[in-house]
Design a protein around this motif. Sequence first.
Motif, PDB file in Angstrom:
ATOM      1  N   ALA A  85      10.235 -24.767  37.658  1.00  0.00           N
ATOM      2  CA  ALA A  85       9.004 -24.029  37.414  1.00  0.00           C
ATOM      3  C   ALA A  85       8.046 -24.788  36.506  1.00  0.00           C
ATOM      4  O   ALA A  85       6.825 -24.777  36.724  1.00  0.00           O
ATOM      5  CB  ALA A  85       9.324 -22.665  36.819  1.00  0.00           C
ATOM      6  N   THR A  86       8.591 -25.484  35.500  1.00  0.00           N
ATOM      7  CA  THR A  86       7.729 -26.152  34.525  1.00  0.00           C
ATOM      8  C   THR A  86       7.337 -27.571  34.927  1.00  0.00           C
ATOM      9  O   THR A  86       6.227 -28.015  34.630  1.00  0.00           O
ATOM     10  CB  THR A  86       8.418 -26.193  33.151  1.00  0.00           C
ATOM     11  OG1 THR A  86       9.702 -26.835  33.275  1.00  0.00           O
ATOM     12  CG2 THR A  86       8.617 -24.789  32.608  1.00  0.00           C
ATOM     13  N   ARG A  87       8.242 -28.292  35.613  1.00  0.00           N
ATOM     14  CA  ARG A  87       7.955 -29.684  35.962  1.00  0.00           C
ATOM     15  C   ARG A  87       7.399 -29.844  37.377  1.00  0.00           C
ATOM     16  O   ARG A  87       6.618 -30.755  37.632  1.00  0.00           O
ATOM     17  CB  ARG A  87       9.238 -30.521  35.843  1.00  0.00           C
ATOM     18  CG  ARG A  87       9.860 -30.512  34.481  1.00  0.00           C
ATOM     19  CD  ARG A  87       9.129 -31.454  33.530  1.00  0.00           C
ATOM     20  NE  ARG A  87       9.663 -31.315  32.184  1.00  0.00           N
ATOM     21  CZ  ARG A  87      10.778 -31.903  31.759  1.00  0.00           C
ATOM     22  NH1 ARG A  87      11.469 -32.649  32.585  1.00  0.00           N
ATOM     23  NH2 ARG A  87      11.183 -31.726  30.519  1.00  0.00           N
ATOM     24  N   GLU A  88       7.817 -28.965  38.285  1.00  0.00           N
ATOM     25  CA  GLU A  88       7.397 -29.101  39.684  1.00  0.00           C
ATOM     26  C   GLU A  88       6.388 -28.034  40.098  1.00  0.00           C
ATOM     27  O   GLU A  88       5.969 -28.010  41.251  1.00  0.00           O
ATOM     28  CB  GLU A  88       8.628 -29.022  40.600  1.00  0.00           C
ATOM     29  CG  GLU A  88       9.753 -29.990  40.260  1.00  0.00           C
ATOM     30  CD  GLU A  88       9.410 -31.430  40.601  1.00  0.00           C
ATOM     31  OE1 GLU A  88       8.386 -31.638  41.287  1.00  0.00           O
ATOM     32  OE2 GLU A  88      10.160 -32.327  40.181  1.00  0.00           O
ATOM     33  N   ASN A  89       6.022 -27.163  39.174  1.00  0.00           N
ATOM     34  CA  ASN A  89       5.072 -26.076  39.466  1.00  0.00           C
ATOM     35  C   ASN A  89       5.535 -25.194  40.624  1.00  0.00           C
ATOM     36  O   ASN A  89       4.725 -24.726  41.437  1.00  0.00           O
ATOM     37  CB  ASN A  89       3.678 -26.639  39.768  1.00  0.00           C
ATOM     38  CG  ASN A  89       3.052 -27.303  38.552  1.00  0.00           C
ATOM     39  OD1 ASN A  89       3.175 -26.798  37.437  1.00  0.00           O
ATOM     40  ND2 ASN A  89       2.407 -28.434  38.755  1.00  0.00           N
ATOM     41  N   VAL A  90       6.835 -24.983  40.712  1.00  0.00           N
ATOM     42  CA  VAL A  90       7.397 -24.124  41.754  1.00  0.00           C
ATOM     43  C   VAL A  90       7.263 -22.669  41.291  1.00  0.00           C
ATOM     44  O   VAL A  90       7.540 -22.356  40.129  1.00  0.00           O
ATOM     45  CB  VAL A  90       8.885 -24.468  41.995  1.00  0.00           C
ATOM     46  CG1 VAL A  90       9.511 -23.508  42.988  1.00  0.00           C
ATOM     47  CG2 VAL A  90       9.010 -25.905  42.486  1.00  0.00           C
ATOM     48  N   PRO A  91       6.833 -21.759  42.179  1.00  0.00           N
ATOM     49  CA  PRO A  91       6.764 -20.341  41.799  1.00  0.00           C
ATOM     50  C   PRO A  91       8.110 -19.856  41.271  1.00  0.00           C
ATOM     51  O   PRO A  91       9.163 -20.251  41.788  1.00  0.00           O
ATOM     52  CB  PRO A  91       6.385 -19.649  43.118  1.00  0.00           C
ATOM     53  CG  PRO A  91       5.673 -20.699  43.901  1.00  0.00           C
ATOM     54  CD  PRO A  91       6.342 -21.995  43.543  1.00  0.00           C
ATOM     55  N   PRO A  92       8.113 -19.005  40.250  1.00  0.00           N
ATOM     56  CA  PRO A  92       9.367 -18.577  39.618  1.00  0.00           C
ATOM     57  C   PRO A  92      10.396 -18.010  40.591  1.00  0.00           C
ATOM     58  O   PRO A  92      11.592 -18.315  40.466  1.00  0.00           O
ATOM     59  CB  PRO A  92       8.895 -17.509  38.623  1.00  0.00           C
ATOM     60  CG  PRO A  92       7.495 -17.908  38.293  1.00  0.00           C
ATOM     61  CD  PRO A  92       6.931 -18.479  39.554  1.00  0.00           C
ATOM     62  N   GLU A  93       9.976 -17.196  41.553  1.00  0.00           N
ATOM     63  CA  GLU A  93      10.933 -16.619  42.507  1.00  0.00           C
ATOM     64  C   GLU A  93      11.579 -17.698  43.357  1.00  0.00           C
ATOM     65  O   GLU A  93      12.792 -17.678  43.593  1.00  0.00           O
ATOM     66  CB  GLU A  93      10.239 -15.586  43.389  1.00  0.00           C
ATOM     67  CG  GLU A  93       9.869 -14.296  42.674  1.00  0.00           C
ATOM     68  CD  GLU A  93       9.322 -13.261  43.625  1.00  0.00           C
ATOM     69  OE1 GLU A  93       9.306 -13.530  44.849  1.00  0.00           O
ATOM     70  OE2 GLU A  93       8.910 -12.189  43.153  1.00  0.00           O
ATOM     71  N   THR A  94      10.769 -18.649  43.836  1.00  0.00           N
ATOM     72  CA  THR A  94      11.307 -19.755  44.640  1.00  0.00           C
ATOM     73  C   THR A  94      12.224 -20.629  43.801  1.00  0.00           C
ATOM     74  O   THR A  94      13.276 -21.075  44.269  1.00  0.00           O
ATOM     75  CB  THR A  94      10.163 -20.597  45.226  1.00  0.00           C
ATOM     76  OG1 THR A  94       9.301 -19.771  46.000  1.00  0.00           O
ATOM     77  CG2 THR A  94      10.713 -21.715  46.109  1.00  0.00           C
ATOM     78  N   ALA A  95      11.833 -20.877  42.559  1.00  0.00           N
ATOM     79  CA  ALA A  95      12.659 -21.703  41.669  1.00  0.00           C
ATOM     80  C   ALA A  95      14.004 -21.033  41.421  1.00  0.00           C
ATOM     81  O   ALA A  95      15.057 -21.697  41.437  1.00  0.00           O
ATOM     82  CB  ALA A  95      11.929 -21.938  40.352  1.00  0.00           C
TER      83      ALA A  95
END
Length: 393
Positions: A184-194
């Motif tokens: 979530a913090t390094r790849e900007n992945v949405p929290p649910e997907t992460a």
Amino acid sequence: MAVFDDLVGQERSVETLRRAAAAGAEILAGGRGAGMTHAWLFTGPPGSGREEAARAFAAALFCPDQGCGHCDVCHQVAIGSHPDLETVRPQGLSYGVKDTRQLILRAAGAPTLGGWRVVLFEDADRATEGASNALLKAIEEPPPRTVWLLCAPSPDDMMITIRSRCRAVTLVTPSPAAVAHLLATRENVPPETAAFAARAAQGHLGRARRLALDAEARRRREEVLSIPASLTGLAACVAAAERLVKTAEEEAAAVTAVLDEAETAELRKVYGEGSTGKGLNKGLVRGGAGALKDLEDRQKSRATRTKRDVIDAALLDLVGFYRDVLTVQFGAAVEPANDDRRADLEKLAGSSTPEDTLRRIDAIMLCRRRLASNVNPQMAVEAMTISLRAPRL
């Protein structure tokens, strides 16, 4: 961002490596440097970051600030262009004694930049017995500024004489929460997907990153996890095995095709293809026929290795699925790694016993051992899918 920041959940190992890097800097300054040694063995489960930890340590040894993460030296290590870093990635099924002897000769050279010369040997457990014996002699009598960083799944995968001469760095499986936070913090992945990717990957950071960022990786996972419910008869078992092996072949071909093409073009260029001049092109290409044949053999071995690695990853997904079935059967208060397939888990849990589930897991692990012993993949996977349908003998 410092070089150790991506080592998720490895605080103890990071502290050990930081102290060793500081000791290394002390040695370069003329001090004793207690805590630094010439041979290290990085072990840990798949996805724990063995190679990443070794690479971060190499950067910390080279960097004037012991791994700041943003200087030219750290950048060179990250992209693999530092002149004093030798990275070994066995491409085939094994790493032979001839390659190891050549590696030892390269490792014996003095550092170009006056600090350390570091050899990062990924998948060192693939070294043959002869290669391991040659490696042992190099580790026993290393040049004063050469550092060996060996990576393997566990200490038992290396010769006891080698591991007894290495300082051990044991990595652990990071928690899904830590992996999800990193995505979530390094790849900007949405929290649910992460959260989904971290849970499904069971702490394997590389796999979690692929699941979060690659729709094709998610599709392949769905295909693998649909296998248990599809095993309704013998024909279905054979079809499922064929589908799994074919998918592995396609993925391996996609991974290796680009590498093969670039390597072949570069070799042909080296031996003069496309050069001008009377007799030059023909003579040099003919002279490189042996080198081209050796390259093709290595590429075939790499394709075989990649195919087996893809199948093994699918088998580990299946192990995770049946482990979740077992937790449902026992009513364990544990969140399933494959919670997105809750209906399949509960259906299989209700139609079988824990003993059945354990036998199914044993069948998958037997398939992994057979593949490691060079059994034909189609035959090994077919035997497994048949056992998954009817585990009782």
